[in-house]
Motif scaffolding. Structure first.
Motif, PDB file in Angstrom:
ATOM      1  N   PRO A  81      -4.585  -2.697  -4.534  1.00  0.00           N
ATOM      2  CA  PRO A  81      -4.788  -2.456  -3.237  1.00  0.00           C
ATOM      3  C   PRO A  81      -5.249  -3.649  -2.530  1.00  0.00           C
ATOM      4  O   PRO A  81      -5.080  -3.886  -1.188  1.00  0.00           O
ATOM      5  CB  PRO A  81      -5.614  -1.353  -3.157  1.00  0.00           C
ATOM      6  CG  PRO A  81      -6.387  -1.227  -4.294  1.00  0.00           C
ATOM      7  CD  PRO A  81      -5.425  -1.677  -5.479  1.00  0.00           C
ATOM      8  N   ASN A  82      -5.967  -4.524  -3.184  1.00  0.00           N
ATOM      9  CA  ASN A  82      -6.446  -5.866  -2.668  1.00  0.00           C
ATOM     10  C   ASN A  82      -6.561  -6.827  -3.776  1.00  0.00           C
ATOM     11  O   ASN A  82      -7.107  -6.794  -4.764  1.00  0.00           O
ATOM     12  CB  ASN A  82      -7.971  -5.444  -1.881  1.00  0.00           C
ATOM     13  CG  ASN A  82      -8.065  -6.568  -0.780  1.00  0.00           C
ATOM     14  OD1 ASN A  82      -7.864  -7.835  -1.044  1.00  0.00           O
ATOM     15  ND2 ASN A  82      -8.324  -5.890   0.261  1.00  0.00           N
TER      16      ASN A  82
ATOM     17  N   THR B  45       0.651  -1.254  -0.046  1.00  0.00           N
ATOM     18  CA  THR B  45      -0.170   0.124  -0.168  1.00  0.00           C
ATOM     19  C   THR B  45       0.802   1.089  -0.013  1.00  0.00           C
ATOM     20  O   THR B  45       1.927   1.292   0.103  1.00  0.00           O
ATOM     21  CB  THR B  45      -0.965  -0.184   1.329  1.00  0.00           C
ATOM     22  OG1 THR B  45      -0.026  -0.267   2.350  1.00  0.00           O
ATOM     23  CG2 THR B  45      -2.007  -1.018   1.285  1.00  0.00           C
TER      24      THR B  45
ATOM     25  N   HIS C  23      -8.410  -4.018  10.650  1.00  0.00           N
ATOM     26  CA  HIS C  23      -7.191  -4.864  10.343  1.00  0.00           C
ATOM     27  C   HIS C  23      -6.639  -5.268  11.708  1.00  0.00           C
ATOM     28  O   HIS C  23      -6.859  -4.805  12.770  1.00  0.00           O
ATOM     29  CB  HIS C  23      -6.499  -4.186   9.605  1.00  0.00           C
ATOM     30  CG  HIS C  23      -6.573  -3.892   8.085  1.00  0.00           C
ATOM     31  ND1 HIS C  23      -7.546  -3.138   7.758  1.00  0.00           N
ATOM     32  CD2 HIS C  23      -6.218  -4.851   7.188  1.00  0.00           C
ATOM     33  CE1 HIS C  23      -7.704  -3.215   6.361  1.00  0.00           C
ATOM     34  NE2 HIS C  23      -6.780  -4.368   5.930  1.00  0.00           N
ATOM     35  N   HIS C  24      -5.744  -6.124  11.507  1.00  0.00           N
ATOM     36  CA  HIS C  24      -4.705  -6.715  12.501  1.00  0.00           C
ATOM     37  C   HIS C  24      -3.880  -5.393  12.997  1.00  0.00           C
ATOM     38  O   HIS C  24      -3.512  -4.716  12.381  1.00  0.00           O
ATOM     39  CB  HIS C  24      -4.008  -7.722  12.098  1.00  0.00           C
ATOM     40  CG  HIS C  24      -3.103  -7.333  10.911  1.00  0.00           C
ATOM     41  ND1 HIS C  24      -1.798  -6.992  11.016  1.00  0.00           N
ATOM     42  CD2 HIS C  24      -3.306  -7.429   9.667  1.00  0.00           C
ATOM     43  CE1 HIS C  24      -1.280  -6.696   9.701  1.00  0.00           C
ATOM     44  NE2 HIS C  24      -2.257  -6.813   8.849  1.00  0.00           N
TER      45      HIS C  24
ATOM     46  N   ASP D 257       0.054   0.835   8.311  1.00  0.00           N
ATOM     47  CA  ASP D 257      -0.602   2.184   7.535  1.00  0.00           C
ATOM     48  C   ASP D 257      -2.096   2.252   7.921  1.00  0.00           C
ATOM     49  O   ASP D 257      -2.858   1.107   8.045  1.00  0.00           O
ATOM     50  CB  ASP D 257      -0.349   2.295   6.183  1.00  0.00           C
ATOM     51  CG  ASP D 257      -0.993   1.024   5.474  1.00  0.00           C
ATOM     52  OD1 ASP D 257      -0.953  -0.200   5.933  1.00  0.00           O
ATOM     53  OD2 ASP D 257      -1.504   0.937   4.257  1.00  0.00           O
TER      54      ASP D 257
ATOM     55  N   VAL E 247      -7.891 -10.049  10.529  1.00  0.00           N
ATOM     56  CA  VAL E 247      -6.856 -10.137   9.607  1.00  0.00           C
ATOM     57  C   VAL E 247      -7.324  -8.841   8.536  1.00  0.00           C
ATOM     58  O   VAL E 247      -6.549  -7.807   8.630  1.00  0.00           O
ATOM     59  CB  VAL E 247      -6.920 -11.301   8.559  1.00  0.00           C
ATOM     60  CG1 VAL E 247      -5.920 -11.415   7.510  1.00  0.00           C
ATOM     61  CG2 VAL E 247      -6.825 -12.820   9.529  1.00  0.00           C
ATOM     62  N   ALA E 248      -8.183  -8.705   7.688  1.00  0.00           N
ATOM     63  CA  ALA E 248      -8.382  -7.660   6.896  1.00  0.00           C
ATOM     64  C   ALA E 248      -9.912  -7.874   6.527  1.00  0.00           C
ATOM     65  O   ALA E 248     -10.429  -8.593   5.937  1.00  0.00           O
ATOM     66  CB  ALA E 248      -7.431  -7.826   5.664  1.00  0.00           C
TER      67      ALA E 248
ATOM     68  N   LYS F  29      -0.576  -4.010  11.175  1.00  0.00           N
ATOM     69  CA  LYS F  29      -0.541  -3.062  10.143  1.00  0.00           C
ATOM     70  C   LYS F  29      -0.038  -1.656  10.336  1.00  0.00           C
ATOM     71  O   LYS F  29      -0.424  -1.071  11.162  1.00  0.00           O
ATOM     72  CB  LYS F  29      -1.815  -2.879   9.546  1.00  0.00           C
ATOM     73  CG  LYS F  29      -2.113  -2.401   8.272  1.00  0.00           C
ATOM     74  CD  LYS F  29      -3.473  -2.583   7.712  1.00  0.00           C
ATOM     75  CE  LYS F  29      -3.613  -1.640   6.312  1.00  0.00           C
ATOM     76  NZ  LYS F  29      -2.698  -1.749   5.183  1.00  0.00           N
TER      77      LYS F  29
ATOM     78  N   SER G 223      -6.342   1.861   5.439  1.00  0.00           N
ATOM     79  CA  SER G 223      -5.847   0.690   4.480  1.00  0.00           C
ATOM     80  C   SER G 223      -6.062   1.292   3.000  1.00  0.00           C
ATOM     81  O   SER G 223      -6.637   2.113   2.624  1.00  0.00           O
ATOM     82  CB  SER G 223      -6.792  -0.390   4.392  1.00  0.00           C
ATOM     83  OG  SER G 223      -7.889  -0.201   4.189  1.00  0.00           O
ATOM     84  N   GLY G 224      -4.918   0.934   2.233  1.00  0.00           N
ATOM     85  CA  GLY G 224      -5.130   1.045   0.829  1.00  0.00           C
ATOM     86  C   GLY G 224      -6.519   0.767   0.121  1.00  0.00           C
ATOM     87  O   GLY G 224      -6.850   1.412  -0.659  1.00  0.00           O
ATOM     88  N   THR G 225      -7.010  -0.410   0.666  1.00  0.00           N
ATOM     89  CA  THR G 225      -8.220  -0.738   0.123  1.00  0.00           C
ATOM     90  C   THR G 225      -9.234   0.113   0.258  1.00  0.00           C
ATOM     91  O   THR G 225     -10.286   0.606  -0.470  1.00  0.00           O
ATOM     92  CB  THR G 225      -8.915  -2.032   0.723  1.00  0.00           C
ATOM     93  OG1 THR G 225      -7.690  -3.067   0.488  1.00  0.00           O
ATOM     94  CG2 THR G 225      -9.917  -2.760   0.180  1.00  0.00           C
TER      95      THR G 225
ATOM     96  N   PHE H 296      -5.984 -13.895  -0.584  1.00  0.00           N
ATOM     97  CA  PHE H 296      -5.274 -13.188  -1.760  1.00  0.00           C
ATOM     98  C   PHE H 296      -4.251 -13.727  -2.538  1.00  0.00           C
ATOM     99  O   PHE H 296      -4.099 -13.313  -3.375  1.00  0.00           O
ATOM    100  CB  PHE H 296      -4.518 -12.079  -0.679  1.00  0.00           C
ATOM    101  CG  PHE H 296      -4.635 -11.284   0.304  1.00  0.00           C
ATOM    102  CD1 PHE H 296      -5.831 -10.243   0.194  1.00  0.00           C
ATOM    103  CD2 PHE H 296      -4.569 -11.467   1.684  1.00  0.00           C
ATOM    104  CE1 PHE H 296      -6.394  -9.849   1.063  1.00  0.00           C
ATOM    105  CE2 PHE H 296      -4.978 -10.823   2.708  1.00  0.00           C
ATOM    106  CZ  PHE H 296      -5.779  -9.869   2.391  1.00  0.00           C
TER     107      PHE H 296
HETATM  108  O1  LIG Z   1      -2.036  -4.991   5.792  1.00  0.00           O
HETATM  109  C1  LIG Z   1      -2.880  -5.514   5.488  1.00  0.00           C
HETATM  110  O2  LIG Z   1      -3.030  -6.593   6.031  1.00  0.00           O
HETATM  111  C2  LIG Z   1      -3.717  -5.548   4.349  1.00  0.00           C
HETATM  112  N1  LIG Z   1      -3.416  -4.380   3.400  1.00  0.00           N
HETATM  113  C3  LIG Z   1      -4.183  -3.888   2.258  1.00  0.00           C
HETATM  114  C4  LIG Z   1      -4.777  -2.776   2.752  1.00  0.00           C
HETATM  115  O3  LIG Z   1      -4.196  -1.847   3.091  1.00  0.00           O
HETATM  116  O4  LIG Z   1      -6.025  -2.215   1.995  1.00  0.00           O
HETATM  117  C5  LIG Z   1      -5.014  -5.074   1.759  1.00  0.00           C
HETATM  118  C6  LIG Z   1      -5.670  -5.811   2.860  1.00  0.00           C
HETATM  119  O5  LIG Z   1      -6.740  -4.981   3.431  1.00  0.00           O
HETATM  120  C7  LIG Z   1      -4.875  -6.437   4.085  1.00  0.00           C
END
Ligand SMILES: O=C(O)C1=N[C@H](C(=O)O)C[C@H](O)C1
Ligand SMILES: NC(=O)C1=CN([C@@H]2O[C@H](COP(=O)(O)OP(=O)(O)OC[C@H]3O[C@@H](n4cnc5c(N)ncnc54)[C@H](O)[C@@H]3O)[C@@H](O)[C@H]2O)C=CC1
Length: 256
Positions: free
Chosen positions: A113-114, A78, A142-143, A148, A203-204, A146, A151-153, A229
């Motif tokens: 992004p996903n 991301t 998310h977990h 950032d 997880v996500a 992570k 999320s990029g998604t 994924f």
């Molecule tokens: O860090 C993650 O785990 C994920 N990152 C991506 C995001 O930032 O969207 C994709 C997914 O959500 C898992």
């Protein structure tokens, strides 16, 4: 047989990608790289395609090094924005102008992004629905490992919804809230509030809420395991050699 290098190979996603590549009969794992390794060395390992699941601060430099090395790239990391995507697009155009023939194939980069089908569909459905609802918000969960947020998604989802709202000429969303604490209404992505939850055990996950007087549409995607994924990543590895230039989003490989 396609030879594949994995950047970020020691990470959560990198380990899963190495395993998926090793168990695919048409792919060979040519090299594993992690922090401190030089991305330019992947060509010497025989890799035609490199997969990058590293960190937002490293991924752009990795992609430029891969283009210089003449290796296609499939990127899940991301942190990309219009400026960094534009630099990759320009670099690919310049590099491909000097490449021709089977020995020197046109290079492709896929940045998604996903890679989970449920997430790609959720983003698509959210963009389709956005023009029909007064209110829209995105919650990503998310977990806690992570790095950032959002999320990029979630950013990609909100941007797609905002574009659909703009095209439909929708007014800004109703919100009379006077916030006493900064951040209480989440981050603003093109006018769409995005909220980030970090929780042990997750997880996500992402939920898109769309509201009208008297009704609500919820669109939810859950990745319970990183195996979700892998089909998308393998699809990207198998197709990137036939997609010169920059592709942003797995939806383009799925004809969505
Ligand atoms: O860090 C993650 O785990 C994920 N990152 C991506 C995001 O930032 O969207 C994709 C997914 O959500 C898992
Ligand atoms: N597009 C998608 O479907 C998905 C994207 N992601 C994204 O992928 C990225 C990685 O996620 P995780 O695997 O969970 O992170 P992680 O922290 O478990 O792994 C990252 C790995 O990259 C390594 N690394 C750091 N700098 C590097 C460099 N310059 N070169 C090579 N390796 C380097 C780290 O040492 C680490 O092993 C994040 O940006 C995340 O948001 C995660 C899941 C799915």
């Amino acid at each position: 047989m396609t030879h594949v290098a994995v950047l970020g190979a020691a990470g959560r996603m990198g380990q899963a990608v190495c395993h998926a590549v090793e168990t695919a009969s048409d792919l060979t794992l040519a090299s594993r790289l992690d922090a401190g390794d030089d991305a330019a060395t992947v060509a010497a390992s025989g890799a035609q395609v490199a997969v990058d699941f590293t960190v937002p601060s490293a991924t752009e430099a990795n992609v430029h090094a891969l283009i210089d090395a003449g290796v296609h790239a499939v990127v899940g990391t991301t942190g990309w924005d219009e400026d960094s995507l534009g630099r990759v697009r320009d670099h690919l155009q310049a590099a491909n102008a000097g490449r021709a023939g089977a020995a020197d194939p046109q290079l492709g980069v896929l940045i998604a992004p996903n890679f989970a089908l449920s997430a790609v569909l959720a983003m698509r459905f959210a963009a389709q629905a956005a023009q029909y609802f007064e209110s829209a918000e995105v919650i990503e969960l998310h977990h806690p490992g992570k790095v950032d947020a959002p999320s990029g998604t979630a950013v990609h989802t909100a941007q797609g919804m905002a574009a659909a709202r703009r095209e439909a000429g929708l007014a800004p969303m109703p919100d009379a809230t006077e916030t006493a604490l900064e951040g209480a209404r989440g981050a603003d992505v093109d006018g769409i509030p995005v909220h980030s939850v970090r929780l042990r055990g997750l997880v996500a996950h992402e939920e898109i809420l769309l509201g009208n007087p008297g009704e609500q549409l919820s669109i939810r995607t859950d990745s319970f395991d990183r195996s979700s994924f892998m089909p998308g990543v393998l699809l990207g590895i198998r197709q990137i050699g036939t997609r010169p230039g920059l592709t942003v989003g797995l939806e383009h490989l799925l004809d969505l």
